[in-house]
Scaffold this motif. Structure first.
Motif, mmCIF file in Angstrom:
data_model
loop_
_atom_site.group_PDB
_atom_site.id
_atom_site.type_symbol
_atom_site.label_atom_id
_atom_site.label_comp_id
_atom_site.label_asym_id
_atom_site.label_seq_id
_atom_site.Cartn_x
_atom_site.Cartn_y
_atom_site.Cartn_z
ATOM 1 N N GLY A 5 84.568 77.345 16.174
ATOM 2 C CA GLY A 5 85.787 76.848 16.961
ATOM 3 C C GLY A 5 85.319 77.081 18.429
ATOM 4 N N HIS A 6 84.408 77.476 18.860
ATOM 5 C CA HIS A 6 84.264 77.754 20.418
ATOM 6 C C HIS A 6 82.771 77.747 20.816
ATOM 7 C CE1 HIS A 6 86.130 78.198 24.355
ATOM 8 N NE2 HIS A 6 85.156 78.896 24.344
ATOM 9 N N ILE A 7 82.336 76.837 21.256
ATOM 10 C CA ILE A 7 80.912 76.807 22.121
ATOM 11 C C ILE A 7 80.734 76.335 23.207
ATOM 12 C CG2 ILE A 7 78.455 76.262 21.680
ATOM 13 C CD1 ILE A 7 78.537 76.616 18.851
ATOM 14 N N ASP A 8 80.380 77.161 24.399
ATOM 15 C CA ASP A 8 80.568 76.534 25.720
ATOM 16 C C ASP A 8 79.381 75.808 26.169
ATOM 17 O OD1 ASP A 8 82.951 77.570 27.147
ATOM 18 O OD2 ASP A 8 82.635 79.355 25.982
ATOM 19 N N VAL A 9 78.540 74.872 25.511
ATOM 20 C CA VAL A 9 77.722 74.166 25.936
ATOM 21 C C VAL A 9 77.952 73.424 27.111
ATOM 22 C CG1 VAL A 9 76.079 72.267 25.515
ATOM 23 C CG2 VAL A 9 76.391 74.132 23.751
ATOM 24 N N PRO A 10 79.163 72.930 27.377
ATOM 25 C CA PRO A 10 79.431 71.847 28.634
ATOM 26 C C PRO A 10 79.392 72.708 29.864
ATOM 27 C CG PRO A 10 80.756 71.270 26.689
ATOM 28 C CD PRO A 10 80.191 72.593 26.288
ATOM 29 N N TYR A 11 79.822 73.669 29.747
ATOM 30 C CA TYR A 11 79.928 74.741 30.917
ATOM 31 C C TYR A 11 78.537 75.268 31.057
ATOM 32 C CZ TYR A 11 81.284 78.224 34.533
ATOM 33 O OH TYR A 11 81.370 79.064 35.787
ATOM 34 N N ARG A 12 77.817 75.413 30.224
ATOM 35 C CA ARG A 12 76.369 75.979 30.432
ATOM 36 C C ARG A 12 75.495 74.960 31.142
ATOM 37 N NH1 ARG A 12 72.401 76.161 25.379
ATOM 38 N NH2 ARG A 12 70.379 76.277 26.438
ATOM 39 N N SER A 21 69.964 72.693 34.116
ATOM 40 C CA SER A 21 69.534 71.211 33.348
ATOM 41 C C SER A 21 68.439 71.321 32.467
ATOM 42 C CB SER A 21 69.077 70.547 34.637
ATOM 43 O OG SER A 21 68.713 69.171 34.292
ATOM 44 N N VAL A 22 69.297 71.200 31.148
ATOM 45 C CA VAL A 22 68.472 71.386 29.955
ATOM 46 C C VAL A 22 68.831 70.258 28.917
ATOM 47 C CG1 VAL A 22 68.008 73.787 30.009
ATOM 48 C CG2 VAL A 22 69.842 72.994 28.858
ATOM 49 N N ASP A 23 68.043 70.008 28.139
ATOM 50 C CA ASP A 23 68.269 68.797 27.040
ATOM 51 C C ASP A 23 68.644 69.769 25.722
ATOM 52 O OD1 ASP A 23 68.656 66.854 25.226
ATOM 53 O OD2 ASP A 23 66.646 65.884 25.813
ATOM 54 N N HIS A 70 84.557 65.574 33.793
ATOM 55 C CA HIS A 70 83.072 65.836 34.107
ATOM 56 C C HIS A 70 82.571 66.424 33.007
ATOM 57 C CE1 HIS A 70 79.514 66.645 35.922
ATOM 58 N NE2 HIS A 70 79.572 68.071 35.940
ATOM 59 N N LEU A 71 83.085 67.379 32.330
ATOM 60 C CA LEU A 71 82.679 68.230 31.250
ATOM 61 C C LEU A 71 82.687 67.191 30.040
ATOM 62 C CD1 LEU A 71 83.913 71.718 31.672
ATOM 63 C CD2 LEU A 71 81.875 70.965 32.247
ATOM 64 N N ILE A 72 83.647 66.557 29.957
ATOM 65 C CA ILE A 72 83.503 65.541 28.685
ATOM 66 C C ILE A 72 82.318 64.787 28.846
ATOM 67 C CG2 ILE A 72 84.927 63.934 27.273
ATOM 68 C CD1 ILE A 72 87.221 65.378 28.257
ATOM 69 N N ASP A 73 82.327 64.034 30.129
ATOM 70 C CA ASP A 73 81.113 63.224 30.331
ATOM 71 C C ASP A 73 79.844 63.815 30.020
ATOM 72 O OD1 ASP A 73 82.907 61.311 31.674
ATOM 73 O OD2 ASP A 73 82.440 61.933 33.621
ATOM 74 N N GLN A 78 77.114 62.288 27.370
ATOM 75 C CA GLN A 78 75.838 62.157 27.686
ATOM 76 C C GLN A 78 74.658 62.454 26.860
ATOM 77 O OE1 GLN A 78 75.764 63.710 31.661
ATOM 78 N NE2 GLN A 78 77.098 61.955 32.465
ATOM 79 N N MET A 79 75.195 63.565 26.254
ATOM 80 C CA MET A 79 74.271 64.319 25.035
ATOM 81 C C MET A 79 74.348 63.295 23.855
ATOM 82 S SD MET A 79 76.035 68.265 25.075
ATOM 83 C CE MET A 79 75.614 68.552 23.179
ATOM 84 N N VAL A 80 75.230 62.758 23.539
ATOM 85 C CA VAL A 80 75.613 61.790 22.696
ATOM 86 C C VAL A 80 74.477 60.608 22.892
ATOM 87 C CG1 VAL A 80 76.731 60.232 21.048
ATOM 88 C CG2 VAL A 80 77.697 62.788 21.753
ATOM 89 N N GLU A 81 74.696 60.034 24.069
ATOM 90 C CA GLU A 81 73.956 58.855 24.269
ATOM 91 C C GLU A 81 72.458 59.033 24.565
ATOM 92 O OE1 GLU A 81 75.397 57.933 28.328
ATOM 93 O OE2 GLU A 81 77.570 57.539 27.464
ATOM 94 N N ALA A 82 71.927 60.429 24.937
ATOM 95 C CA ALA A 82 70.766 60.746 24.763
ATOM 96 C C ALA A 82 69.997 60.840 23.410
ATOM 97 C CB ALA A 82 70.482 61.955 25.654
ATOM 98 N N HIS A 83 70.865 61.177 22.603
ATOM 99 C CA HIS A 83 70.333 61.641 21.147
ATOM 100 C C HIS A 83 71.539 61.128 20.053
ATOM 101 C CE1 HIS A 83 67.270 64.060 22.480
ATOM 102 N NE2 HIS A 83 68.101 64.640 23.498
#
Length: 398
Positions: A39-46, A51-53, A98-101, A105-110
């Protein structure tokens, strides 16, 4: 006789090893075969800090695609976390976009690895395709900025739950962390917002809100609500951020659920005490040397103290929370809300990143949870509540 006794011990030890092995094998099978929702993972804030993929293996952090696949995770809610100061400076909405963007971008890259679902049916299709389905949960409704038009905007972008506030009271709700309680629960706008979220099909998240606000949400919501990343106050007396037994019962009576936060200070009173003592020592160090927390000397002192003095919870402490809630209200109202990438270096032994879910499941099996129980905990309960919210909204939306 002595040989028979020794042989019996050897056989018993072998059987014990086999049982443990079977539990591990079954745990890994269960996370592979079922939808596993966190229910909760803070990847976008990270990703705002480094700058990591995350489509590839990363050295730091708690989440990336390879580790998620290894742990069986396939439906992690990406937290769109808005710090409290963003409401104060008027940038909350832009920051959320910005965070949703960044998730897009994660989806667009992979595109072969990630996707954002706009519905429960889309989530299931994406999981069947072998992708990580990334529903969005907004942590802090500050970005709504008093506008139902903004609410609809974020719904269109994929937000499917909103945590009404965070560390400070905002224009929607009082916060459990804030001594200032301007609304004595929810603001008038917050009360209207709960009903409008029901109408759209956005789940209401009661993590972070004050106790008064919680009771008002339950009175107002026409559908079950969630606590996306909270734990049981029974183990942390006085910590309002966690939920009391009375609240957990009421949440369950309304059809909702609590998703367990893994952070050590959410789980263990000993961890909370050690953290408080460390903070007090750091404050004294800074004051006696006339330093700021940003100074290198203060940072090094704080790091050393936390490394030496912080008391971590462990897997059994986390499992105790699951047991307690199961005994209170049953397994239909429990889920996982790890807070990976959101609680820093405070994760318990055995639950250090997204590859660790089989450890949790093995522990549940060892404590007598059935395969059907575990299927519900892994994702079935959250998917049921999402479906109820979605079904309620459909006729409202025409």
């Amino acid at each position: 006789m002595k040989r028979i006794f020794i042989l019996s011990i050897v056989i018993l030890a072998s059987c014990e090893r086999q049982v443990k092995y079977d539990y591990q094998e079954l745990a890994e099978s269960l996370v592979r075969e079922n939808i596993l929702v966190d229910g909760h993972i803070d990847v976008p804030y990270r990703l705002t800090k480094e700058s990591v993929d995350v489509g590839l293996m990363t050295e730091g952090g708690d989440f990336d695609f390879p580790r998620a696949k290894s742990g069986g995770l396939n439906a992690p809610f990406m937290s769109i976390y808005i710090p409290a100061e963003k409401e104060e400076d008027g940038t909350a909405k832009d920051y959320a976009d910005h965070l949703i963007d960044s998730v897009e971008q994660m989806v667009e890259a992979h595109p072969d690895k990630f996707a954002i679902p706009m519905s429960l049916s889309q989530l299931k299709i994406q999981v069947d395709q072998g992708k990580l389905s990334l529903p969005l949960g907004m942590e802090n409704g500050a970005a709504i900025d008093g506008s139902f038009e903004n609410l609809r905007h974020f719904y269109a972008r994929g937000v499917r739950y909103i945590t009404l506030t965070h560390s400070k009271s905002n224009h929607i709700s009082d916060s459990s962390y804030d001594e200032k309680r301007p609304w004595q629960g929810l603001s008038e706008f917050g009360k209207r917002l709960v009903r409008e979220m029901n109408t759209l099909g956005i789940m209401v998240d009661v993590s972070h809100i004050s106790d008064e606000a919680f009771w008002q949400v339950l009175e107002l919501s026409s559908v079950p609500v969630i606590a996306s990343h909270s734990s049981a106050r029974h183990f942390t007396p006085g910590f309002e951020r966690n939920m009391s037994d009375k609240m957990i019962r009421a949440l369950a009576d309304q059809g909702g659920m609590i998703m367990i936060n893994f952070g050590s200070t959410f789980i263990s009173v000993e961890s909370r005490r050690s953290s408080a003592e460390i903070d007090a020592s750091i404050d004294r160090f800074i004051q006696t040397r006339n330093l700021t927390m940003e100074s290198e000397e203060a940072k090094k002192f704080a790091e050393k103290l936390r490394r030496e003095k912080f008391v971590y919870a462990d897997l059994n402490d986390v499992l105790d929370h699951f047991d307690h809630i199961r005994d209170l209200v049953g397994v239909d109202h429990i889920g996982i809300g790890s807070d990976f990438d959101g609680v820093g270096d405070s994760l318990p032994a055995g639950l250090k990143d997204v590859s660790s879910y089989p450890n949790l499941v093995r522990g549940l099996l060892e404590r007598g949870y059935s395969k059907e129980d575990i299927k519900k905990i892994l994702g079935g309960n959250l998917l049921r509540i999402w479906e109820i919210n979605e079904d309620y909204a459909t006729p409202q939306n025409g």
